[in-house]
Design a protein around this motif. Structure first.
Motif, PDB file in Angstrom:
ATOM      1  N   LYS A   1       2.188  -1.370  -0.200  1.00  0.00           N
ATOM      2  CA  LYS A   1       2.415  -1.620   1.334  1.00  0.00           C
ATOM      3  C   LYS A   1       3.179  -0.365   1.842  1.00  0.00           C
ATOM      4  O   LYS A   1       3.110   0.345   2.836  1.00  0.00           O
ATOM      5  N   GLY A   2       4.405   0.109   0.909  1.00  0.00           N
ATOM      6  CA  GLY A   2       5.122   1.048   1.424  1.00  0.00           C
ATOM      7  C   GLY A   2       4.510   2.409   1.345  1.00  0.00           C
ATOM      8  O   GLY A   2       4.697   3.154   2.178  1.00  0.00           O
ATOM      9  N   THR A   3       4.004   2.603   0.317  1.00  0.00           N
ATOM     10  CA  THR A   3       3.210   3.992   0.100  1.00  0.00           C
ATOM     11  C   THR A   3       2.160   4.259   1.091  1.00  0.00           C
ATOM     12  O   THR A   3       2.153   5.231   1.896  1.00  0.00           O
TER      13      THR A   3
ATOM     14  N   ARG B   1       3.748  -0.256 -11.217  1.00  0.00           N
ATOM     15  CA  ARG B   1       5.158  -0.388 -11.082  1.00  0.00           C
ATOM     16  C   ARG B   1       5.866   0.028 -12.222  1.00  0.00           C
ATOM     17  O   ARG B   1       6.863   0.667 -12.344  1.00  0.00           O
TER      18      ARG B   1
ATOM     19  N   ALA C   1       4.610  -4.842  -4.764  1.00  0.00           N
ATOM     20  CA  ALA C   1       3.790  -3.640  -5.643  1.00  0.00           C
ATOM     21  C   ALA C   1       2.270  -3.522  -5.132  1.00  0.00           C
ATOM     22  O   ALA C   1       1.615  -2.902  -5.943  1.00  0.00           O
TER      23      ALA C   1
ATOM     24  N   GLU D   1       5.698   3.940 -12.360  1.00  0.00           N
ATOM     25  CA  GLU D   1       6.623   4.443 -11.304  1.00  0.00           C
ATOM     26  C   GLU D   1       8.162   4.512 -12.117  1.00  0.00           C
ATOM     27  O   GLU D   1       8.993   5.470 -12.019  1.00  0.00           O
TER      28      GLU D   1
HETATM   29  N1  LIG Z   1      -3.765   3.053  -4.414  1.00  0.00           N
HETATM   30  C1  LIG Z   1      -3.034   3.094  -5.272  1.00  0.00           C
HETATM   31  N2  LIG Z   1      -3.090   3.659  -6.311  1.00  0.00           N
HETATM   32  C2  LIG Z   1      -2.346   4.184  -7.325  1.00  0.00           C
HETATM   33  N3  LIG Z   1      -1.077   3.746  -7.335  1.00  0.00           N
HETATM   34  C3  LIG Z   1      -0.731   3.182  -6.007  1.00  0.00           C
HETATM   35  C4  LIG Z   1      -1.416   2.837  -5.066  1.00  0.00           C
HETATM   36  N4  LIG Z   1      -0.806   2.525  -3.998  1.00  0.00           N
HETATM   37  C5  LIG Z   1       0.419   2.422  -4.423  1.00  0.00           C
HETATM   38  N5  LIG Z   1       0.579   2.963  -5.648  1.00  0.00           N
HETATM   39  C6  LIG Z   1       1.867   3.143  -6.505  1.00  0.00           C
HETATM   40  O1  LIG Z   1       2.028   1.672  -6.776  1.00  0.00           O
HETATM   41  C7  LIG Z   1       3.686   1.527  -6.893  1.00  0.00           C
HETATM   42  C8  LIG Z   1       4.041   0.333  -5.855  1.00  0.00           C
HETATM   43  O2  LIG Z   1       3.654   0.760  -4.551  1.00  0.00           O
HETATM   44  P1  LIG Z   1       4.543   0.497  -3.308  1.00  0.00           P
HETATM   45  O3  LIG Z   1       5.981   0.835  -3.553  1.00  0.00           O
HETATM   46  O4  LIG Z   1       4.038   1.229  -2.201  1.00  0.00           O
HETATM   47  O5  LIG Z   1       4.413  -0.957  -3.173  1.00  0.00           O
HETATM   48  P2  LIG Z   1       4.934  -2.068  -2.202  1.00  0.00           P
HETATM   49  O6  LIG Z   1       3.801  -3.005  -1.911  1.00  0.00           O
HETATM   50  O7  LIG Z   1       5.611  -1.283  -0.956  1.00  0.00           O
HETATM   51  O8  LIG Z   1       6.091  -2.598  -3.173  1.00  0.00           O
HETATM   52  P3  LIG Z   1       7.277  -3.575  -2.957  1.00  0.00           P
HETATM   53  O9  LIG Z   1       6.633  -4.864  -2.731  1.00  0.00           O
HETATM   54  O10 LIG Z   1       8.094  -3.672  -4.211  1.00  0.00           O
HETATM   55  O11 LIG Z   1       7.934  -3.121  -1.777  1.00  0.00           O
HETATM   56  C9  LIG Z   1       4.138   2.901  -6.510  1.00  0.00           C
HETATM   57  O12 LIG Z   1       4.423   3.549  -7.738  1.00  0.00           O
HETATM   58  C10 LIG Z   1       2.862   3.676  -5.932  1.00  0.00           C
HETATM   59  O13 LIG Z   1       2.999   5.133  -6.037  1.00  0.00           O
END
Ligand SMILES: Nc1ncnc2c1ncn2[C@@H]1O[C@H](COP(=O)(O)OP(=O)(O)OP(=O)(O)O)[C@@H](O)[C@H]1O
Ligand SMILES: Nc1ccn([C@@H]2O[C@H](COP(=O)(O)O)[C@@H](O)[C@H]2O)c(=O)n1
Length: 222
Positions: free
Chosen positions: A22-24, A149, A19, A152
């Motif tokens: 990374k994905g975003t 998270r 969380a 979300e």
């Molecule tokens: N810089 C940011 N500021 C605020 N919210 C963010 C930011 N980056 C990501 N988010 C939010 O945080 C949450 C987690 O982001 P994301 O799903 O991209 O993480 P991840 O690292 O891909 O997660 P996972 O490890 O589960 O795959 C999402 O709700 C996303 O919209």
């Protein structure tokens, strides 16, 4: 979208804990550069879901490898893959070395196809694409990650308890960092991006600045 001309497909590797965004970030960078994006966590989640759906234990190595080899990328959009239960299960099954090996070629092939690719996960910069053009290791304070998270999940209409989300994130990070096979860690040549105090746009800008600095430093059109 920034049009780029390349000698060879450019690879951007994004790794980091659960969380961290990374994905975003991966999706946004891919859109910015016109590249394809692969969230590799979804692959491990799909293996875990396949095992659970068939009633197998997550530590059943032979069956887990079989599920990994039979994966259908069409299934990667299944909404259940996003759940905490499947995320936890993925972090158990992903610790099996032979499961990871079964998934290497798919990820490397994705990375190699033109016009370029952004892959995010835990071992992209260290194992899957050690020669990636740009490596970014995304971090954020655990409390910040848990808050995001939780928001979300609430936005999806699901119940979520922030303390439980935090505990799950910490448990998953510990497991991912401490496994023998391809543990979660920053590659020696990764750029660390802490987005704890950045919004999504700020994080994307910071990442683009890293990519552009690397490209400028190489003095090439890539
Ligand atoms: N810089 C940011 N500021 C605020 N919210 C963010 C930011 N980056 C990501 N988010 C939010 O945080 C949450 C987690 O982001 P994301 O799903 O991209 O993480 P991840 O690292 O891909 O997660 P996972 O490890 O589960 O795959 C999402 O709700 C996303 O919209
Ligand atoms: N390259 C990767 C990506 C993911 N994992 C494992 O899958 C779990 C779920 O990943 P998310 O990114 O969707 O949270 C994760 O906790 C890891 O155990 C991996 O090992 N390697």
């Amino acid at each position: 979208m920034a049009a780029l001309s390349h000698m060879a497909p450019m690879i951007i590797a994004i790794d980091g804990p659960a969380a961290s965004g990374k994905g975003t970030l991966g999706k946004r960078l891919a859109h910015h550069y016109g590249y394809r994006h692969l969230d590799t966590g979804v692959i491990y989640r799909a293996v875990a879901k396949g095992l659970l759906d068939e009633g197998f234990d997550l530590t059943d190595e032979a069956r887990a490898v079989a599920v990994a080899m039979e994966l259908d990328p069409e299934s990667f959009g299944h909404p259940e893959l996003k759940t905490q239960r499947i995320g936890d299960a993925a972090s158990v099954v992903s610790a099996i070395p032979s499961v990871r090996e079964a998934l290497v070629n798919f990820q490397r092939q994705f990375a190699a196809d033109p016009p370029g690719a952004v892959l995010d996960g835990r071992d992209i910069g260290t194992v899957i694409c050690p020669n990636a053009d740009v490596k970014i290791f995304v971090v954020a304070d655990p409390q910040v990650r848990a808050r995001r998270r939780t928001l979300e999940a609430l936005a999806r209409g699901e119940a979520a308890d922030e303390a439980m989300v935090l505990a799950d994130i910490l448990k998953r990070d510990e497991r991912d960092k401490n496994r023998a096979a391809a543990p979660l860690k920053a590659a020696a040549d990764a750029h660390i991006l802490d987005n704890s105090n950045l919004d999504i746009e700020g994080g994307v800008r910071a990442a683009i600045a890293i990519v552009e600095a690397v490209r400028a430093g190489r003095g090439s059109s890539r």
